[in-house]
Design a protein around this motif. Structure first.
Motif, PDB file in Angstrom:
ATOM      1  N   TRP A 145      29.535 -50.778-137.082  1.00  0.00           N
ATOM      2  CA  TRP A 145      28.419 -51.712-136.991  1.00  0.00           C
ATOM      3  C   TRP A 145      28.605 -52.815-135.961  1.00  0.00           C
ATOM      4  O   TRP A 145      27.699 -53.085-135.175  1.00  0.00           O
ATOM      5  N   ASP A 146      29.753 -53.471-135.952  1.00  0.00           N
ATOM      6  CA  ASP A 146      29.911 -54.628-135.059  1.00  0.00           C
ATOM      7  C   ASP A 146      30.162 -54.186-133.614  1.00  0.00           C
ATOM      8  O   ASP A 146      29.353 -54.447-132.729  1.00  0.00           O
ATOM      9  N   SER A 147      31.287 -53.526-133.380  1.00  0.00           N
ATOM     10  CA  SER A 147      31.574 -53.051-132.022  1.00  0.00           C
ATOM     11  C   SER A 147      30.875 -51.727-131.720  1.00  0.00           C
ATOM     12  O   SER A 147      30.680 -51.369-130.557  1.00  0.00           O
ATOM     13  N   GLN A 148      30.532 -50.990-132.774  1.00  0.00           N
ATOM     14  CA  GLN A 148      29.928 -49.653-132.657  1.00  0.00           C
ATOM     15  C   GLN A 148      30.779 -48.730-131.772  1.00  0.00           C
ATOM     16  O   GLN A 148      30.275 -47.917-130.999  1.00  0.00           O
ATOM     17  N   GLY A 149      32.098 -48.858-131.947  1.00  0.00           N
ATOM     18  CA  GLY A 149      33.005 -47.984-131.221  1.00  0.00           C
ATOM     19  C   GLY A 149      32.773 -46.516-131.508  1.00  0.00           C
ATOM     20  O   GLY A 149      33.091 -45.660-130.680  1.00  0.00           O
ATOM     21  N   VAL A 150      32.185 -46.232-132.667  1.00  0.00           N
ATOM     22  CA  VAL A 150      31.926 -44.842-133.043  1.00  0.00           C
ATOM     23  C   VAL A 150      31.015 -44.137-132.035  1.00  0.00           C
ATOM     24  O   VAL A 150      31.097 -42.920-131.851  1.00  0.00           O
ATOM     25  N   ARG A 151      30.184 -44.883-131.338  1.00  0.00           N
ATOM     26  CA  ARG A 151      29.232 -44.270-130.410  1.00  0.00           C
ATOM     27  C   ARG A 151      29.912 -43.760-129.127  1.00  0.00           C
ATOM     28  O   ARG A 151      29.291 -43.067-128.321  1.00  0.00           O
ATOM     29  N   HIS A 152      31.177 -44.114-128.958  1.00  0.00           N
ATOM     30  CA  HIS A 152      31.934 -43.658-127.784  1.00  0.00           C
ATOM     31  C   HIS A 152      33.157 -42.829-128.190  1.00  0.00           C
ATOM     32  O   HIS A 152      34.011 -42.549-127.354  1.00  0.00           O
ATOM     33  N   TYR A 153      33.199 -42.444-129.438  1.00  0.00           N
ATOM     34  CA  TYR A 153      34.389 -41.784-129.979  1.00  0.00           C
ATOM     35  C   TYR A 153      34.755 -40.517-129.208  1.00  0.00           C
ATOM     36  O   TYR A 153      35.927 -40.268-128.914  1.00  0.00           O
ATOM     37  N   LYS A 154      33.773 -39.721-128.845  1.00  0.00           N
ATOM     38  CA  LYS A 154      34.064 -38.464-128.149  1.00  0.00           C
ATOM     39  C   LYS A 154      34.750 -38.715-126.805  1.00  0.00           C
ATOM     40  O   LYS A 154      35.624 -37.940-126.393  1.00  0.00           O
ATOM     41  N   ASP A 155      34.382 -39.796-126.137  1.00  0.00           N
ATOM     42  CA  ASP A 155      34.941 -40.095-124.825  1.00  0.00           C
ATOM     43  C   ASP A 155      36.321 -40.749-124.908  1.00  0.00           C
ATOM     44  O   ASP A 155      37.100 -40.668-123.956  1.00  0.00           O
ATOM     45  N   ALA A 160      28.986 -41.887-145.874  1.00  0.00           N
ATOM     46  CA  ALA A 160      27.718 -42.526-146.220  1.00  0.00           C
ATOM     47  C   ALA A 160      27.348 -43.583-145.177  1.00  0.00           C
ATOM     48  O   ALA A 160      26.186 -43.688-144.756  1.00  0.00           O
ATOM     49  N   GLU A 161      28.341 -44.360-144.729  1.00  0.00           N
ATOM     50  CA  GLU A 161      28.083 -45.376-143.704  1.00  0.00           C
ATOM     51  C   GLU A 161      27.773 -44.739-142.353  1.00  0.00           C
ATOM     52  O   GLU A 161      26.939 -45.236-141.585  1.00  0.00           O
ATOM     53  N   LEU A 162      28.451 -43.633-142.052  1.00  0.00           N
ATOM     54  CA  LEU A 162      28.171 -42.924-140.806  1.00  0.00           C
ATOM     55  C   LEU A 162      26.741 -42.405-140.785  1.00  0.00           C
ATOM     56  O   LEU A 162      26.035 -42.526-139.770  1.00  0.00           O
ATOM     57  N   ARG A 163      26.286 -41.833-141.896  1.00  0.00           N
ATOM     58  CA  ARG A 163      24.905 -41.339-141.975  1.00  0.00           C
ATOM     59  C   ARG A 163      23.908 -42.499-141.857  1.00  0.00           C
ATOM     60  O   ARG A 163      22.848 -42.373-141.249  1.00  0.00           O
ATOM     61  N   ARG A 164      24.260 -43.645-142.460  1.00  0.00           N
ATOM     62  CA  ARG A 164      23.378 -44.811-142.375  1.00  0.00           C
ATOM     63  C   ARG A 164      23.309 -45.309-140.924  1.00  0.00           C
ATOM     64  O   ARG A 164      22.230 -45.675-140.434  1.00  0.00           O
ATOM     65  N   HIS A 165      24.448 -45.309-140.241  1.00  0.00           N
ATOM     66  CA  HIS A 165      24.488 -45.687-138.829  1.00  0.00           C
ATOM     67  C   HIS A 165      23.600 -44.755-137.996  1.00  0.00           C
ATOM     68  O   HIS A 165      22.813 -45.213-137.159  1.00  0.00           O
ATOM     69  N   GLU A 166      23.736 -43.449-138.237  1.00  0.00           N
ATOM     70  CA  GLU A 166      22.937 -42.478-137.489  1.00  0.00           C
ATOM     71  C   GLU A 166      21.446 -42.639-137.776  1.00  0.00           C
ATOM     72  O   GLU A 166      20.607 -42.446-136.880  1.00  0.00           O
ATOM     73  N   ALA A 167      21.097 -43.016-139.004  1.00  0.00           N
ATOM     74  CA  ALA A 167      19.686 -43.213-139.341  1.00  0.00           C
ATOM     75  C   ALA A 167      19.083 -44.383-138.573  1.00  0.00           C
ATOM     76  O   ALA A 167      17.905 -44.371-138.198  1.00  0.00           O
ATOM     77  N   LEU A 168      19.917 -45.412-138.321  1.00  0.00           N
ATOM     78  CA  LEU A 168      19.420 -46.604-137.636  1.00  0.00           C
ATOM     79  C   LEU A 168      19.502 -46.492-136.114  1.00  0.00           C
ATOM     80  O   LEU A 168      18.608 -46.947-135.399  1.00  0.00           O
ATOM     81  N   TYR A 169      20.588 -45.910-135.619  1.00  0.00           N
ATOM     82  CA  TYR A 169      20.832 -45.914-134.175  1.00  0.00           C
ATOM     83  C   TYR A 169      20.736 -44.531-133.533  1.00  0.00           C
ATOM     84  O   TYR A 169      20.828 -44.407-132.316  1.00  0.00           O
ATOM     85  N   GLY A 170      20.589 -43.510-134.338  1.00  0.00           N
ATOM     86  CA  GLY A 170      20.512 -42.163-133.799  1.00  0.00           C
ATOM     87  C   GLY A 170      21.870 -41.476-133.768  1.00  0.00           C
ATOM     88  O   GLY A 170      22.907 -42.111-133.573  1.00  0.00           O
ATOM     89  N   ARG A 171      21.826 -40.182-133.972  1.00  0.00           N
ATOM     90  CA  ARG A 171      23.048 -39.382-133.913  1.00  0.00           C
ATOM     91  C   ARG A 171      23.337 -39.030-132.454  1.00  0.00           C
ATOM     92  O   ARG A 171      22.421 -38.729-131.684  1.00  0.00           O
ATOM     93  N   ASN A 172      24.608 -39.091-132.045  1.00  0.00           N
ATOM     94  CA  ASN A 172      24.986 -38.624-130.719  1.00  0.00           C
ATOM     95  C   ASN A 172      26.245 -37.758-130.838  1.00  0.00           C
ATOM     96  O   ASN A 172      26.738 -37.510-131.945  1.00  0.00           O
ATOM     97  N   ASP A 173      26.748 -37.289-129.723  1.00  0.00           N
ATOM     98  CA  ASP A 173      27.909 -36.407-129.768  1.00  0.00           C
ATOM     99  C   ASP A 173      29.114 -37.071-130.417  1.00  0.00           C
ATOM    100  O   ASP A 173      29.923 -36.419-131.075  1.00  0.00           O
ATOM    101  N   SER A 174      29.234 -38.370-130.233  1.00  0.00           N
ATOM    102  CA  SER A 174      30.387 -39.085-130.778  1.00  0.00           C
ATOM    103  C   SER A 174      30.318 -39.222-132.293  1.00  0.00           C
ATOM    104  O   SER A 174      31.309 -39.014-132.989  1.00  0.00           O
ATOM    105  N   THR A 175      29.148 -39.589-132.818  1.00  0.00           N
ATOM    106  CA  THR A 175      29.035 -39.690-134.278  1.00  0.00           C
ATOM    107  C   THR A 175      29.229 -38.314-134.904  1.00  0.00           C
ATOM    108  O   THR A 175      29.820 -38.180-135.975  1.00  0.00           O
TER     109      THR A 175
END
Length: 473
Positions: free
Chosen positions: A224-234, A264-279
């Motif tokens: 949520w804060d840094s949203q590092g998960v959105r760059h996890y694949k890279d 559950a938090e990952l799915r909630r993140h994807e619901a708000l910000y969209g799923r990408n390759d990293s999530t």
């Protein structure tokens, strides 16, 4: 009046804890953690089941758990000894009617639970789900019919994506049995457990504390804060720093963090910000963890045998001084040695590093993979029997998935993932004076120069390394 004992093990949290939830129906509830001395003794493969780094992390986790319990008018009782002997005595003295604990999936832990059940006699031992993602009823088929290859396991699980509703931490807990107050004692120190105090390492990739509060803070930051998960694949193949991966695994391993809460938090993140390759990649890694858990459930002790799950396979079984050099980070292959030194100093190395050093031990040094797995068991902060031994049998080529038996070219990996030798430079101070383009290949230096560095010479350079040697060579 129903009085219950809550025996905590690898579920050191209040959030989404099935055994704790079951205990809320009791009038009295005594949370207990047992320090089993067998975990700190040298085992048959020459290693402890638990070393100094994971023990320090455990003590931090237990201290945090005790604080959370005290905020709810409870407290954590800690005892020293074999649980199957101590718990029946405690139950008898305090007049407790049942013992609640998480179900086990590893053979040695199951054996302890079986002996405890027998020793308890008529007192009920209730086993609640452990920290796995999918419960048996949520699997696509019965456990004995699950695919033994991960890609097919993943396909079947993704065909019916589960939706979890983790149970939050309770606001209040049943009070302790009155007589339990006389049993309360402080947590032991590392020296009391026969271990030294680890040095603080500023360059550690895991600079975090143990405990549920720290785990939830990291979950909140990464998703949520840094949203590092959105760059996890890279970033997931990184080697330096705290942000190249989620770093959830140590908290998942001792149960300070619920894996179902993570999803559950990952799915909630994807619901708000969209799923990408990293999530999606993080979801796949959570599935890998569950795949290994169900592999252990299905194969049991086979996961710990030299031949693994393939009676016809032949992994190396020799053990000589090359294993000791691997452990010390003195093989003469800098990328391997840097990873092994980071592991010894901090209890953590990257996923990429784990694969490379395991492959090097098995395929290049031709050593018994079980000793490598045991070394990891002692030293890793995030040791988990299913994931650790499951990954090692895959790397040794004695698992059910043939694709993971391939050997890694260690020098190619070094060039690809540490192109400027910054990782090697970080953990190998004796090589910092070497020109950067030679830090991965000091074995090419003149003999006297290498001796002056006090770094061992690699005895033999594999032919497969030739394309990755410096052009000047």
């Amino acid at each position: 009046m129903l009085s219950s004992l809550l025996w905590l093990k690898q579920d050191l949290r209040l959030d989404d804890n099935p055994a704790l939830q079951a205990g809320l129906h009791s009038e009295r509830l005594l949370p207990l953690y047992v320090f089993d001395p067998r975990h700190w003794r040298i085992g048959p493969l020459g290693c402890r089941r638990q070393g100094v780094h994971r023990t320090r992390f455990l003590l931090e986790s237990l201290a945090a758990l005790d604080v959370a319990l005290r905020q709810r008018s409870s407290s954590l009782l800690v005892l020293h000894g074999e649980p199957e002997r101590l718990i029946p005595e405690l139950v008898a003295r305090l007049g407790l009617q049942q013992v609640l604990t998480q179900a086990e999936i590893a053979p040695e832990e199951q054996a302890v639970q079986t002996r405890l059940r027998a020793a308890l006699g008529k007192v009920a031992l209730l086993e609640l789900p452990g920290n796995g993602l999918l419960r048996e009823a949520e699997l696509p088929c019965p456990p004995d019919r699950l695919p033994q290859v991960f890609s097919r396991f993943r396909e079947q699980c993704e065909a019916r994506l589960p939706v979890f509703q983790p149970q939050p931490a309770p606001n209040a807990l049943p009070p302790l049995p009155e007589a339990a107050l006389d049993w309360l004692q402080p947590l032991p120190s590392l020296s009391q457990l026969g271990l030294g105090e680890p040095l603080s390492v500023p360059s550690s990739s895991f600079p975090f504390a143990g405990g549920e509060a720290a785990a939830l803070a990291r979950l909140r930051d990464y998703l949520w804060d840094s949203q590092g998960v959105r760059h996890y694949k890279d970033t997931r193949n990184g080697l330096i720093g705290s942000e190249y991966s989620s770093k959830f695994s140590p908290w998942l391993a001792n149960g300070s963090l619920s894996v179902r809460r993570v999803l559950a938090e990952l799915r909630r993140h994807e619901a708000l910000y969209g799923r990408n390759d990293s999530t999606h990649c993080l979801w796949v890694e959570l599935l890998w963890r569950d795949f290994f858990r169900w592999t252990l459930v299905r194969h049991g002790r086979a996961l710990f045998r030299a031949a693994g799950m393939k009676a016809t396979a032949h992994a190396p079984q020799q053990l000589d001084e090359r294993f000791e050099r691997w452990c010390r980070g003195a093989t003469g292959m800098p990328f391997v040695d840097a990873n092994m030194r980071e592991l010894a100093a901090t209890g953590f190395i990257s996923n990429r590093g784990r694969q490379v050093v395991a492959s090097y031990l098995i395929n290049d040094l031709q050593q018994d993979w079980r000793h490598g797995a045991a070394w990891f068991e002692e030293h890793l902060l995030d040791y988990d029997p299913a994931s650790n031994w499951g990954n090692w049998v895959h790397r040794a080529g004695v698992a059910s998935d043939p694709r993971h038996a391939r050997a890694f070219n260690a020098l190619r990996q070094a060039r690809q993932y540490d192109p400027d030798a910054s990782y090697v430079s970080l953990w190998m101070p004796e090589l910092r004076s070497v020109a950067a383009h030679l830090r991965h290949t000091p074995f090419l230096l003149p003999r006297l120069q290498l001796e002056a560095l006090h770094y061992p010479r690699l005895e033999q350079v594999p032919e497969t390394w030739r394309p990755y040697l410096p052009g000047a060579a």
